[in-house]
Design a protein around this motif. Sequence first.
Motif, PDB file in Angstrom:
ATOM      1  N   GLY A   1       0.806  -1.207   0.000  1.00 39.46           N
ATOM      2  CA  GLY A   1       0.000   0.000   0.000  1.00 39.46           C
ATOM      3  C   GLY A   1       0.843   1.262   0.000  1.00 39.46           C
ATOM      4  O   GLY A   1       1.938   1.296  -0.550  1.00 39.46           O
ATOM      5  N   GLU A   2       0.300   2.310   0.650  1.00 41.91           N
ATOM      6  CA  GLU A   2       0.956   3.613   0.672  1.00 41.91           C
ATOM      7  C   GLU A   2       1.152   4.078   2.102  1.00 41.91           C
ATOM      8  O   GLU A   2       0.393   3.713   2.999  1.00 41.91           O
ATOM      9  N   SER A   3       2.132   4.940   2.292  1.00 42.81           N
ATOM     10  CA  SER A   3       2.397   5.526   3.599  1.00 42.81           C
ATOM     11  C   SER A   3       1.235   6.437   4.005  1.00 42.81           C
ATOM     12  O   SER A   3       0.755   7.228   3.198  1.00 42.81           O
ATOM     13  N   GLY A   4       0.788   6.299   5.246  1.00 43.94           N
ATOM     14  CA  GLY A   4      -0.262   7.168   5.758  1.00 43.94           C
ATOM     15  C   GLY A   4      -1.654   6.836   5.262  1.00 43.94           C
ATOM     16  O   GLY A   4      -2.570   7.628   5.419  1.00 43.94           O
ATOM     17  N   VAL A   5      -1.831   5.656   4.645  1.00 42.24           N
ATOM     18  CA  VAL A   5      -3.126   5.243   4.115  1.00 42.24           C
ATOM     19  C   VAL A   5      -3.539   3.940   4.811  1.00 42.24           C
ATOM     20  O   VAL A   5      -2.728   3.012   4.932  1.00 42.24           O
ATOM     21  N   VAL A   6      -4.787   3.886   5.263  1.00 40.32           N
ATOM     22  CA  VAL A   6      -5.286   2.698   5.943  1.00 40.32           C
ATOM     23  C   VAL A   6      -5.021   1.450   5.102  1.00 40.32           C
ATOM     24  O   VAL A   6      -5.240   1.453   3.891  1.00 40.32           O
ATOM     25  N   GLY A   7      -4.519   0.414   5.759  1.00 36.23           N
ATOM     26  CA  GLY A   7      -4.190  -0.836   5.083  1.00 36.23           C
ATOM     27  C   GLY A   7      -2.737  -0.935   4.671  1.00 36.23           C
ATOM     28  O   GLY A   7      -2.246  -2.024   4.382  1.00 36.23           O
ATOM     29  N   GLY A   8      -2.037   0.198   4.653  1.00 34.67           N
ATOM     30  CA  GLY A   8      -0.621   0.196   4.310  1.00 34.67           C
ATOM     31  C   GLY A   8       0.183  -0.560   5.367  1.00 34.67           C
ATOM     32  O   GLY A   8      -0.136  -0.517   6.553  1.00 34.67           O
ATOM     33  N   VAL A   9       1.216  -1.263   4.931  1.00 32.18           N
ATOM     34  CA  VAL A   9       2.082  -2.016   5.840  1.00 32.18           C
ATOM     35  C   VAL A   9       3.505  -1.524   5.653  1.00 32.18           C
ATOM     36  O   VAL A   9       3.986  -1.407   4.525  1.00 32.18           O
ATOM     37  N   ARG A  10       4.155  -1.232   6.771  1.00 31.39           N
ATOM     38  CA  ARG A  10       5.558  -0.852   6.699  1.00 31.39           C
ATOM     39  C   ARG A  10       6.382  -1.795   7.563  1.00 31.39           C
ATOM     40  O   ARG A  10       5.887  -2.371   8.522  1.00 31.39           O
ATOM     41  N   GLN A  11       7.643  -1.935   7.168  1.00 34.32           N
ATOM     42  CA  GLN A  11       8.573  -2.775   7.914  1.00 34.32           C
ATOM     43  C   GLN A  11       9.653  -1.885   8.501  1.00 34.32           C
ATOM     44  O   GLN A  11      10.224  -1.048   7.809  1.00 34.32           O
ATOM     45  N   LEU A  12       9.903  -2.075   9.796  1.00 33.42           N
ATOM     46  CA  LEU A  12      10.962  -1.373  10.498  1.00 33.42           C
ATOM     47  C   LEU A  12      12.016  -2.406  10.888  1.00 33.42           C
ATOM     48  O   LEU A  12      11.682  -3.421  11.512  1.00 33.42           O
ATOM     49  N   ASN A  13      13.270  -2.169  10.506  1.00 33.57           N
ATOM     50  CA  ASN A  13      14.372  -3.095  10.787  1.00 33.57           C
ATOM     51  C   ASN A  13      15.260  -2.517  11.886  1.00 33.57           C
ATOM     52  O   ASN A  13      15.746  -1.389  11.758  1.00 33.57           O
ATOM     53  N   PHE A  14      15.475  -3.305  12.945  1.00 38.26           N
ATOM     54  CA  PHE A  14      16.148  -2.816  14.135  1.00 38.26           C
ATOM     55  C   PHE A  14      17.569  -3.340  14.273  1.00 38.26           C
ATOM     56  O   PHE A  14      17.913  -4.393  13.753  1.00 38.26           O
ATOM     57  N   SER A  15      18.352  -2.605  15.050  1.00 36.10           N
ATOM     58  CA  SER A  15      19.721  -3.027  15.367  1.00 36.10           C
ATOM     59  C   SER A  15      19.670  -4.073  16.476  1.00 36.10           C
ATOM     60  O   SER A  15      18.608  -4.383  17.022  1.00 36.10           O
TER      61      SER A  15
ATOM     62  N   LYS B   1       6.679  -5.767  11.165  1.00 40.94           N
ATOM     63  CA  LYS B   1       5.822  -5.225  10.114  1.00 40.94           C
ATOM     64  C   LYS B   1       4.546  -4.771  10.806  1.00 40.94           C
ATOM     65  O   LYS B   1       3.952  -5.527  11.586  1.00 40.94           O
ATOM     66  N   GLU B   2       4.139  -3.526  10.516  1.00 45.79           N
ATOM     67  CA  GLU B   2       2.929  -2.990  11.140  1.00 45.79           C
ATOM     68  C   GLU B   2       1.982  -2.447  10.081  1.00 45.79           C
ATOM     69  O   GLU B   2       2.407  -1.834   9.113  1.00 45.79           O
ATOM     70  N   ARG B   3       0.694  -2.726  10.309  1.00 45.67           N
ATOM     71  CA  ARG B   3      -0.364  -2.285   9.388  1.00 45.67           C
ATOM     72  C   ARG B   3      -1.061  -1.074   9.990  1.00 45.67           C
ATOM     73  O   ARG B   3      -1.352  -1.033  11.188  1.00 45.67           O
ATOM     74  N   LEU B   4      -1.349  -0.094   9.156  1.00 43.00           N
ATOM     75  CA  LEU B   4      -2.100   1.079   9.577  1.00 43.00           C
ATOM     76  C   LEU B   4      -3.583   0.735   9.518  1.00 43.00           C
ATOM     77  O   LEU B   4      -4.137   0.537   8.437  1.00 43.00           O
ATOM     78  N   ASP B   5      -4.208   0.620  10.689  1.00 39.61           N
ATOM     79  CA  ASP B   5      -5.615   0.220  10.775  1.00 39.61           C
ATOM     80  C   ASP B   5      -6.578   1.397  10.708  1.00 39.61           C
ATOM     81  O   ASP B   5      -7.712   1.258  10.259  1.00 39.61           O
TER      82      ASP B   5
ATOM     83  N   CYS C   1      -4.046   7.777  15.092  1.00 44.47           N
ATOM     84  CA  CYS C   1      -3.955   6.579  14.272  1.00 44.47           C
ATOM     85  C   CYS C   1      -3.830   5.339  15.154  1.00 44.47           C
ATOM     86  O   CYS C   1      -3.546   5.426  16.348  1.00 44.47           O
ATOM     87  N   LYS C   2      -4.049   4.193  14.524  1.00 47.24           N
ATOM     88  CA  LYS C   2      -3.872   2.908  15.198  1.00 47.24           C
ATOM     89  C   LYS C   2      -3.109   2.000  14.255  1.00 47.24           C
ATOM     90  O   LYS C   2      -3.418   1.933  13.062  1.00 47.24           O
ATOM     91  N   VAL C   3      -2.096   1.324  14.807  1.00 42.24           N
ATOM     92  CA  VAL C   3      -1.314   0.362  14.032  1.00 42.24           C
ATOM     93  C   VAL C   3      -1.343  -0.990  14.740  1.00 42.24           C
ATOM     94  O   VAL C   3      -1.456  -1.054  15.960  1.00 42.24           O
ATOM     95  N   SER C   4      -1.247  -2.051  13.947  1.00 42.94           N
ATOM     96  CA  SER C   4      -1.190  -3.408  14.493  1.00 42.94           C
ATOM     97  C   SER C   4       0.015  -4.124  13.913  1.00 42.94           C
ATOM     98  O   SER C   4       0.293  -4.010  12.716  1.00 42.94           O
ATOM     99  N   ALA C   5       0.707  -4.859  14.766  1.00 47.56           N
ATOM    100  CA  ALA C   5       1.814  -5.687  14.292  1.00 47.56           C
ATOM    101  C   ALA C   5       1.232  -6.863  13.520  1.00 47.56           C
ATOM    102  O   ALA C   5       0.268  -7.492  13.968  1.00 47.56           O
ATOM    103  N   VAL C   6       1.803  -7.144  12.360  1.00 45.82           N
ATOM    104  CA  VAL C   6       1.329  -8.275  11.550  1.00 45.82           C
ATOM    105  C   VAL C   6       2.396  -9.345  11.368  1.00 45.82           C
ATOM    106  O   VAL C   6       2.092 -10.464  10.949  1.00 45.82           O
TER     107      VAL C   6
END
Length: 157
Positions: free
Chosen positions: A44-58, A67-71, A80-85
């Motif tokens: 999907g897209e950033s800032g749009v419901v249903g979009g999923v982003r991945q954050l990679n940590f040290s 990976k978190e979905r924008l609900d 906003c609300k995000v859920s880990a997927v």
Amino acid sequence: MPFSLEIESPVAASRLFKAALVDWHNLGPKLAPEILLSGSIVEGESGVVGGVRQLNFSSVMPFSYVKERLDFIDHEKFECKVSAVEGGHLGTILESASAHFKFEPTSSGGCIVKVVTETKLKPGAVSGDDEAKAKESMVKLFKVAEAYLIANPDAYV
């Protein structure tokens, strides 16, 4: 392990919301590379419901990515609300995890960030001191974004 948290900031709600949440996958690795190595939109897209982003940590984090979905998102109310997927503690100690963020403007021009997390532990799992670590990390990341925005008054306006 669910918790709630309030963080006061002198930065306007609109700017902190955009920087620390909507665009954090891009800004975070620049401001906190010791924690967040990289981030990207994977669906999907950033800032749009249903979009999923991945954050990679040290290695300072107890897991390598999430990976978190924008609900839900309201760009006018800075909420906003995000859920880990995938990733994070999902599948190990957690069945599910989500966070609700609300940036409430204050009369002084700053804001109060209200965070409420919801988690469901796997049967028999113990969260240990993860709540304290999660709160500490969240405050640190918001304060890093705040410092950047104070130093760069034209950013995220």
